[in-house]
Design an enzyme around this catalytic site. Structure first.
Site, PDB file in Angstrom:
ATOM      1  N   THR A 875       0.811  -1.217   0.000  1.00 25.94           N
ATOM      2  CA  THR A 875       0.000   0.000   0.000  1.00 25.94           C
ATOM      3  C   THR A 875       0.845   1.268   0.000  1.00 25.94           C
ATOM      4  O   THR A 875       0.377   2.317  -0.448  1.00 25.94           O
ATOM      5  CB  THR A 875      -0.944   0.013   1.215  1.00 25.94           C
ATOM      6  N   CYS A 876       2.089   1.193   0.497  1.00 28.03           N
ATOM      7  CA  CYS A 876       2.924   2.400   0.535  1.00 28.03           C
ATOM      8  C   CYS A 876       3.262   2.892  -0.874  1.00 28.03           C
ATOM      9  O   CYS A 876       3.498   4.085  -1.083  1.00 28.03           O
ATOM     10  CB  CYS A 876       4.210   2.136   1.303  1.00 28.03           C
ATOM     11  N   ILE A 877       3.300   1.970  -1.839  1.00 27.88           N
ATOM     12  CA  ILE A 877       3.645   2.362  -3.212  1.00 27.88           C
ATOM     13  C   ILE A 877       2.506   2.049  -4.177  1.00 27.88           C
ATOM     14  O   ILE A 877       2.697   2.020  -5.389  1.00 27.88           O
ATOM     15  CB  ILE A 877       4.951   1.667  -3.671  1.00 27.88           C
TER      16      ILE A 877
END
Length: 909
Positions: A875-877
């Site tokens: 989810t961070c990228i």
């Protein structure tokens, strides 16, 4: 000359009296001249006008064709009435509805008019079009003082109307005690039935007229049903008339048991039965115990019928739970003057209140036996499965692989065909017998699970009603722990049982944890229905947003200061009333209704995150909000956080969406779910990446010299804050780094805003119990509060990147987008949440999606395919790691499993 003088005299008289002194020759015109005078009983004026007129005093006028005598009788104008009678008015003339002047005088209690009409031979036996005589009217209105005079002229006091009802019927129905006594003294038939077979006692009970029912019973009235078999007791119970039921039981004690048996009648409203039994139980301790014992016996009988597989599950289940609910209600209420929990029971023995549960012990014993039997069969099947596995391994000569095969896993398809023949020929028969036993056990579970679960629900209700509010019965906890395996087997086979019968989970946190994984696996829609079913249980109004009866319940807010005025009003309002319904009015505006309520919620949701109040700050992605750790700059910040919690709780309670989205970590705080380091990205993406780096790399030889403490700015001065006691002297190592990351996450995401969270939850929990909201995860809570956003698939495709070997034209990518286009809006939102951690597309579309380091397009990365592999995400990228599935069907199946089951951090299913 003489004629002129006469005209002058008439003119003078007219001017002096301010009216005409002659009636028009036309009757229609004349009657409307006389009518106001008759109504005002201006008998001299009427007499003067009639003296020189040819007016027909029996002239009928108006829509109902009444005469002036009707008008006089109706208004009590006795002088005009006498004048008209002397002029020849017919006292028995009937208007269009069949009413005579005597009817009207009787209806309105005009005693003097009635007396004069009787003097002039008014017929008391004339019926109107409905069959009502004057005596009926007196009975309806309880005019006992007039009835004494009228009955002397009546030939038949039991004269019937069109429905066969006598004056006694209607007097009993309306509860006029003295009228009933007068009619009975005058010879009225106390047991006279109407055309439907209903007696005066029946009529008294139909309207809960306790006193008239008592008079009738005292005078020997018979207890008779109508032609349809409906009894006076049936009517009393249907209306919830406990006092009238009490009178019936005093004269007919056998009816007591009938009332108890009525709890099985599904046609009777449960709340009416409760009212009746509650009243009866409060009369004395002995009657209280007698009622409870009777209810317990009826419940036990119904419970055993439910456990009988030949009975109707639906009917018996509803009957048992209904009886038990009534039993528990009566038990909690108790008599008005208890005798220290002890009194003479109906059997003549001292009976403690707890003894009323004794008849139910037979049912609980049967329940326990059933569950033990099923548990035994389940264990036997597990042993049989182990035997089958052993046989298969020996036949295949694969004993060395035994450690790889589950001891409880049944053989797979085709196992029996691979068995050798010859000496081992009988083996398949043995195995077949064991398989049949297993199938039989599963069949037993299928047919008994719902029935046993309903009895378990009844058992919980009975255990709970003996405990103080908020406490779970130790006996019930022990019961669930004892039969834990069987109960889980039930819900695994039929998850709907949870929503139908395992309501106790919502009230018992210690038990909920045992089943939470099963509950969370149920469809979101089913959990929503369960949530609202229990949230609104006990609330009388099904229309949740309505206009309250009282003006005091309306929330009057100022549009120019909506946040502060709403906060002040809601903080003072009655929470119970707000749960039932909301009515909002803006000061100086007339509008009200659901549209105004929706506008109020919409405006407030924007005001809650208004920077002027410093309550919330924007997250790094610019689309969500997080409590502001510096909100203390606003002196009232905690009161406002409490108000914000109330507004979100009210919105959820009334299914009103709010135009606001929070960070994933804040939703976790509402749900009581621990935050993790990934949640830090919403407020500090770079710091979150650093925490991720620590977890992903070996820090043993890096010389970071980190301790379990951090430096933080406290009012402009840097201070060291320990993450745990003595943290400043504890080094972070490879072994304890996960603990360090979790503690520093809690410091940033929880401890820094703990007062704000506590204040918010205080307001939120006023309307939403913690036990109910835990049915959802943070993604689902966002959907409940803010609804499902629209997602433009074409914009999504346009702003997606591909990596690790994928290109836009690859078959897997084309299949993926075809699946997305076929998804429901809810599934698309789940996919967006799954990959980006957010259910919303930022302003400007997918081109503006933020990642950990700024703008970061939605990305699909190729992953080598292995059977049953699920898609995963970073989810961070904003990356979806999509295996190279061999077909569209497999891709769709695996993707939906990942979305609905939440494969965060897992790759196999």
């Amino acid at each position: 000359m003489e004629r002129a003088m006469e005209q002058l005299n008439r003119l003078t008289r007219s001017l002096r009296r301010a009216r005409t002194v002659e009636l028009p020759e036309d009757n229609e015109t004349a009657v409307y001249t006389l009518m106001p005078m008759v109504m005002a009983d201006q008998h001299r004026s009427v007499s003067e006008l009639l003296s020189n007129s040819k007016f027909d005093v029996n002239y009928a006028f108006g829509r109902v064709k009444r005469s002036l005598l009707h008008i006089a009788a109706n208004c009590g104008s006795v002088e005009c009435l006498v004048l008209l009678l002397k002029k020849g008015a017919n006292p028995n003339y009937q208007d269009i509805s069949g009413c005579t002047p005597l009817h009207l005088a009787a209806r309105n209690g005009q005693k003097k008019c009635m007396s004069k009409l009787l003097e002039y031979s008014a017929d008391v036996n004339i019926c109107n079009n409905e069959g009502l005589t004057a005596i009926h009217w007196l009975a309806v209105n309880g005019r006992t003082e007039l009835l004494h005079d009228l009955v002397q002229h009546v030939t038949d006091v039991d004269v019937e109307d069109a429905m066969g009802q006598t004056a006694l019927h209607v007097a009993c129905q309306n509860g006029h005690k003295t009228t009933v006594q007068c009619l009975l003294d005058s010879g009225a038939d106390i047991n006279r039935p109407n055309v439907a077979g209903a007696t005066p006692l029946y009529f008294a009970c139909s309207h809960g007229q306790r006193d008239t029912a008592q008079i009738l019973l005292l005078r020997g009235a018979k207890y008779l049903p109508d032609k349809n078999g409906v009894t006076p007791l049936d009517l009393c119970v249907q209306g919830g008339y406990g006092q009238t039921c009490e009178v019936l039981i005093q004269y007919h004690p056998r009816l007591f048991q009938t009332i108890v048996q009525m709890t099985q009648n599904e046609d009777l409203r449960e709340n009416m039965l409760r009212q009746v039994l509650q009243h009866l139980s409060q009369q004395s301790e002995s009657q209280y115990l007698k009622i409870l014992t009777g209810l317990a016996e009826v419940a036990t009988t119904n419970g055993h019928k439910l456990l009988s597989l030949s009975s109707s599950y639906e009917a018996q289940m509803k009957s048992l739970l209904r009886i038990v609910r009534i039993f528990c209600h009566v038990f909690r209420i108790g008599p008005s003057s208890p005798s220290n929990g002890m009194d003479m029971g109906y059997n003549g023995n001292k009976t403690p209140r707890s003894q009323v549960f004794k008849p139910l012990e037979l049912l609980w014993h049967s329940l326990d036996e059933w569950l033990v039997l099923i548990a035994t069969e389940l264990m036997k099947n597990k042993e049989d499965s182990a035997d089958i596995t052993s046989i298969l391994l020996k036949q295949k000569g694969q004993d060395q692989e035994a450690s790889c095969i589950s001891a409880f896993e049944p053989p797979g398809p085709g196992s029996y065909e691979r068995l050798s023949t010859g000496p081992g020929e009988s083996k398949p028969d043995v195995l077949a017998g064991k398989q049949e036993a297993s199938a039989d056990c599963q069949d037993v579970i299928s047919v008994t699970a719902n029935r046993l679960s309903a009895v378990i629900q009844a058992f919980y209700m009975c255990c709970s009603c003996q405990m103080p509010p908020g406490m779970t019965s130790p006996r019930f906890i022990e019961f669930v722990c004892k039969h834990d395996e069987v109960l889980k087997c039930f819900v695994n086979r039929n998850p709907k049982i949870i929503f139908d019968h395992f309501h106790f989970l919502l009230e018992c946190p210690e038990l909920m944890s045992r089943f939470m994984h099963i509950i969370k696996a149920q469809p979101f829609k089913d959990r929503c229905e369960w949530f609202y079913e229990h949230l609104h249980s006990g609330q009388p109004d099904s229309d949740m947003v309505h206009r309250p009866v009282s003006e005091n319940d309306i929330l009057l807010v100022h549009r120019d200061s909506i946040f502060r005025s709403s906060c002040e009003i809601v903080s003072k309002a009655n929470c119970a009333k707000l749960k039932q319904g909301i009515a909002v009015r803006f000061h100086g505006e007339e509008g009200m209704g659901q549209g105004v309520v929706r506008e109020w919620f919409d405006i407030l949701s924007n005001e809650i995150v208004n920077p002027d109040y410093a309550l919330f700050t924007q997250s790094a992605d610019g689309t969500t909000f997080q409590p502001n750790s510096n909100s203390y700059v606003n002196p009232d910040h905690l009161n406002y956080f409490r108000f914000a919690g109330q507004i979100l709780g009210l919105a959820l309670n009334h299914r009103q969406l709010v135009n606001i989205y929070f960070t994933r970590s804040f939703y976790k705080h509402i749900l009581g779910i621990p935050v993790n380091y990934q949640d830090v990205a919403s407020i500090d993406p770079e710091y979150a990446k650093n925490l991720q780096w620590i977890l992903d790399n070996d820090i043993s030889d890096l010389g970071l010299e980190l301790t379990f403490s951090v430096e933080t700015d406290v009012f402009g001065a840097m201070e060291e804050v320990p993450l745990k006691p003595g943290g400043g002297s504890i080094l972070v190592t490879q072994n304890n780094k996960a603990e360090y990351v979790q503690l520093v996450t809690e410091l940033r995401m929880t401890r820094a805003i703990q007062p704000q969270i506590n204040a918010f939850l205080q307001g939120f929990h006023m309307f939403i119990p913690p036990s109910l909201i835990q049915l959802f995860d943070e993604y689902e809570l966002e959907l409940l509060l803010s609804g499902m956003p629209e997602i433009d698939v074409n914009d999504w495709i346009k702003n997606t990147e591909y990596t690790s070997g994928y290109e836009r034209e690859d078959p897997v990518i084309q299949w993926f987008w075809e699946v997305v286009e076929d998804m429901t809006q809810e599934e698309r939102v789940l996919l967006l949440q799954f990959v980006t951690g957010s259910s919303r597309v930022p302003h400007g579309g997918f081109a503006n999606i933020m990642g950990g380091s700024g703008l970061q397009n939605f990305t699909i990365a190729a992953v080598p395919y292995t059977p049953n592999l699920l898609p995963t995400s970073s989810t961070c990228i904003n990356m979806l790691k999509l295996p190279e599935y061999p077909s569209k069907e497999i891709l769709k199946d695996r993707l939906l499993v990942a979305l609905h089951c939440g494969s965060y951090g897992y790759t196999m299913a």
